[in-house]
Design a protein around this motif. Sequence first.
Motif, mmCIF file in Angstrom:
data_model
loop_
_atom_site.group_PDB
_atom_site.id
_atom_site.type_symbol
_atom_site.label_atom_id
_atom_site.label_comp_id
_atom_site.label_asym_id
_atom_site.label_seq_id
_atom_site.Cartn_x
_atom_site.Cartn_y
_atom_site.Cartn_z
ATOM 1 N N LYS A 50 -0.290 -1.585 11.549
ATOM 2 C CA LYS A 50 1.139 -1.558 11.004
ATOM 3 C C LYS A 50 1.378 -0.544 10.232
ATOM 4 C CE LYS A 50 -0.772 -4.114 8.033
ATOM 5 N NZ LYS A 50 -0.511 -6.131 6.798
ATOM 6 N N ASP A 51 2.217 0.453 9.869
ATOM 7 C CA ASP A 51 2.166 1.804 8.957
ATOM 8 C C ASP A 51 1.892 1.717 8.396
ATOM 9 O OD1 ASP A 51 4.446 0.176 8.774
ATOM 10 O OD2 ASP A 51 6.469 1.835 9.338
ATOM 11 N N ASP A 52 2.005 0.430 6.743
ATOM 12 C CA ASP A 52 1.219 0.561 5.823
ATOM 13 C C ASP A 52 0.364 0.656 5.947
ATOM 14 O OD1 ASP A 52 0.729 -1.607 6.490
ATOM 15 O OD2 ASP A 52 1.679 -2.899 5.057
ATOM 16 N N ASP A 85 6.117 0.473 13.210
ATOM 17 C CA ASP A 85 7.551 -0.168 12.394
ATOM 18 C C ASP A 85 7.258 -1.246 12.993
ATOM 19 O OD1 ASP A 85 9.165 -0.544 11.022
ATOM 20 O OD2 ASP A 85 10.471 1.885 11.045
ATOM 21 N N ARG A 86 7.715 -2.130 11.935
ATOM 22 C CA ARG A 86 7.800 -3.032 12.811
ATOM 23 C C ARG A 86 9.396 -3.929 12.734
ATOM 24 N NH1 ARG A 86 3.063 -7.998 10.920
ATOM 25 N NH2 ARG A 86 1.791 -6.720 11.372
ATOM 26 N N THR A 87 10.191 -2.609 11.991
ATOM 27 C CA THR A 87 11.501 -3.267 12.712
ATOM 28 C C THR A 87 11.662 -2.525 13.307
ATOM 29 O OG1 THR A 87 12.226 -1.015 10.686
ATOM 30 C CG2 THR A 87 11.777 -3.168 9.730
#
Length: 255
Positions: free
Chosen positions: A70-72, A92-94
Amino acid sequence: MAEFVYPPVIGAALTVFKALDCRITIVGAEHVPATGGAVLVSNHISYLDFLFAGLGTVRGAKRKTRFMAKDDVFRHKISGPLMRGMKHIPVDRTDGQPAYAAAVRALQAGEVVGVFPEATISRSFTLKKFKTGAARMAADSGAPLLPVILWGTQQLWTKGRPKTLTKRHVPVTIMIGEPIHLEPTDKPVMVTRRLRAAMTEMLDRAQRDYPVKPTGPDDSWWLPAHLGGTAPTLEVAEAEDEQEAAAKAARRAEA
């Protein structure tokens, strides 16, 4: 850049594991393809799983794995530069399509790409439902699936438990299965079912052959309920995940 960053990170991890007398056993290292793309598919029971799953391919065929994460994690001031330096792939989960396309390109270029098909850590320490992304990437790139099972890593650092990164003598099993090669007519859903069935069998074997048992009731949290441990059942764990996701969504809405 990755060839400069990756080896020191692996080296540092191995140094820590050695200092803790972490008893790492790798089974099936001969199954890691020597060349060409491969989709490494691992179960997920610890925040450290990418280190151990990546160690399996390094030891097996001196190959580095580019994990999708995940990108964070990439925005963190410490982990971010390391993740980018090792050429891991931010998700990016979106909108996961750019990450998916990047993973397919990496596979076509002959890289090993690591995927956690459960998406999140399993609190039950059993396999959650798999997403079909790994099978679709294998189909689109022509690369085989490489099933990997980890066991014991949950004792070091997992969801809902305090870090125990100083715990000594923890056995860790890294089990690598035979590659699964897809046929052009294979459907991702059916391939995913076959993959999960193979990994369920591997996980059962890793748990059965694990060299230690809980020392008492207070130490049985890392063992699944069906084996007599006090970890939540899959159903309870999924309900806890849903509650956590709803709480996060509420906090984002308030921000």
